[in-house]
Scaffold this motif. Structure first.
Motif, short mmCIF file in Angstrom:
data_model
loop_
_atom_site.label_atom_id
_atom_site.label_comp_id
_atom_site.label_asym_id
_atom_site.label_seq_id
_atom_site.Cartn_x
_atom_site.Cartn_y
_atom_site.Cartn_z
N VAL A 1 1.14 -1.50 -0.43
CA VAL A 1 0.13 0.12 -0.12
C VAL A 1 0.84 1.15 -0.03
CG1 VAL A 1 -1.62 1.28 1.33
CG2 VAL A 1 -1.72 -1.16 1.10
N TRP A 2 0.34 2.06 -0.54
CA TRP A 2 1.13 3.55 -1.38
C TRP A 2 -0.09 4.78 -0.06
CZ3 TRP A 2 0.16 1.10 -5.30
CH2 TRP A 2 -0.31 1.49 -6.42
N PHE A 3 0.85 5.75 -0.03
CA PHE A 3 0.17 6.99 0.56
C PHE A 3 -1.05 6.43 1.88
CE2 PHE A 3 -0.96 8.40 -3.78
CZ PHE A 3 0.21 8.76 -4.19
N VAL A 4 -0.10 5.88 2.94
CA VAL A 4 -1.04 5.01 3.75
C VAL A 4 -1.27 6.44 4.49
CG1 VAL A 4 -0.25 3.59 5.75
CG2 VAL A 4 0.69 3.32 4.21
N ARG A 5 -1.86 5.94 5.06
CA ARG A 5 -3.12 6.77 6.26
C ARG A 5 -3.57 6.01 7.18
NH1 ARG A 5 -8.09 10.08 4.08
NH2 ARG A 5 -8.61 9.19 3.77
N SER A 6 -3.50 4.79 7.24
CA SER A 6 -3.83 4.29 8.59
C SER A 6 -3.60 2.99 9.05
CB SER A 6 -6.13 4.65 9.13
OG SER A 6 -6.09 3.41 8.41
N VAL A 7 -3.05 2.48 9.88
CA VAL A 7 -2.67 1.30 10.62
C VAL A 7 -4.00 0.25 11.59
CG1 VAL A 7 -1.23 -0.47 11.32
CG2 VAL A 7 -0.72 0.86 9.64
N GLY A 8 -4.35 -0.57 11.75
CA GLY A 8 -5.79 -0.92 12.75
C GLY A 8 -5.63 -2.23 12.59
N PRO A 9 -6.22 -2.82 13.59
CA PRO A 9 -7.28 -4.23 13.59
C PRO A 9 -8.24 -3.88 12.17
CG PRO A 9 -7.90 -2.84 15.24
CD PRO A 9 -7.13 -2.11 14.97
N ARG A 10 -8.04 -5.65 11.81
CA ARG A 10 -8.84 -5.48 11.01
C ARG A 10 -10.59 -5.32 11.54
NH1 ARG A 10 -8.88 -11.15 7.12
NH2 ARG A 10 -9.65 -11.74 8.92
#
Ligand SMILES: Nc1nc2c(c(=O)[nH]1)N[C@H]1C(S)=C(S)[C@@H](COP(=O)(O)O)O[C@H]1N2
Ligand SMILES: [Mo]
Length: 171
Positions: free
Chosen positions: A162-171
């Motif tokens: 993924v590019w231009f990543v904005r967020s990471v969290g649990p699915r």
């Protein structure tokens, strides 16, 4: 034939061997307090834990860092990327061991499984070749996988770069 099928089954079920996590720089905690954002810095990453923590570049730099060379599949260019392992971001967010959802500025969404990011130093990269990553090179934040085409072949893993990543969290 039975033996062949059983063999295939064992192959498919075998957990992938863990890859080393090449940490760089001073030892840093994933969990500790972060420095305040520098004045004028913009928020880059939303870490969606119990609460959402918004991190700037200098704050990402204060987290555990990994660095290795890999080829960005769409650019077809290799860089020495540096970033925060997803494993450390997940620990900070309190969701280590759960599959992740990564979202991008353009609305793209991908899932990265726990069995991958807990055993391989897949990162949110903030630096390529020692410099911040420009938009034209898919920055400022992008997901980078280790250069292991056997474990992370373009299919199906291409869609997880993924590019231009904005967020990471649990699915
Ligand atoms: N932000 C963002 N990242 C993305 C995408 C996207 O549309 N937006 N497409 C994904 C998909 S589906 C693939 S296959 C690869 C595209 O890389 P490729 O064009 O080299 O196949 O990037 C992935 N990362
Ligand atoms: Mo894709």
């Amino acid at each position: 034939m039975c033996a062949a099928l059983l063999g295939l089954g064992a192959q498919a079920l075998r957990a992938p061997a863990a890859l080393p996590f090449p940490y760089v720089g001073p030892a840093r905690s994933a969990l500790g307090p972060l420095p305040p954002p520098r004045s004028g810095e913009r928020p880059l990453l939303n870490l969606r834990g119990k609460t959402t923590e918004t991190l700037t570049l200098s704050q990402l730099r204060a987290l555990p860092a990994t660095r290795y060379n890999s080829t960005q599949p769409q650019l077809g260019q290799s860089f020495t990327y540096q970033g925060v392992p997803l494993r450390d971001l997940a620990r900070r967010g309190g969701f280590a061991g759960r599959d992740l959802r990564v979202t991008a500025e353009d609305g793209f969404v991908a899932t990265i499984t726990a069995s991958d990011y807990m055993t391989a130093p897949i990162m949110v990269a903030y630096e390529a070749g020692g410099k911040p990553i420009p938009t034209l090179k898919k920055g400022p934040l992008l997901i980078v996988f280790p250069p292991d085409p056997v474990r992370f072949p373009r299919r199906p893993y291409g869609s997880q770069w993924v590019w231009f990543v904005r967020s990471v969290g649990p699915r």
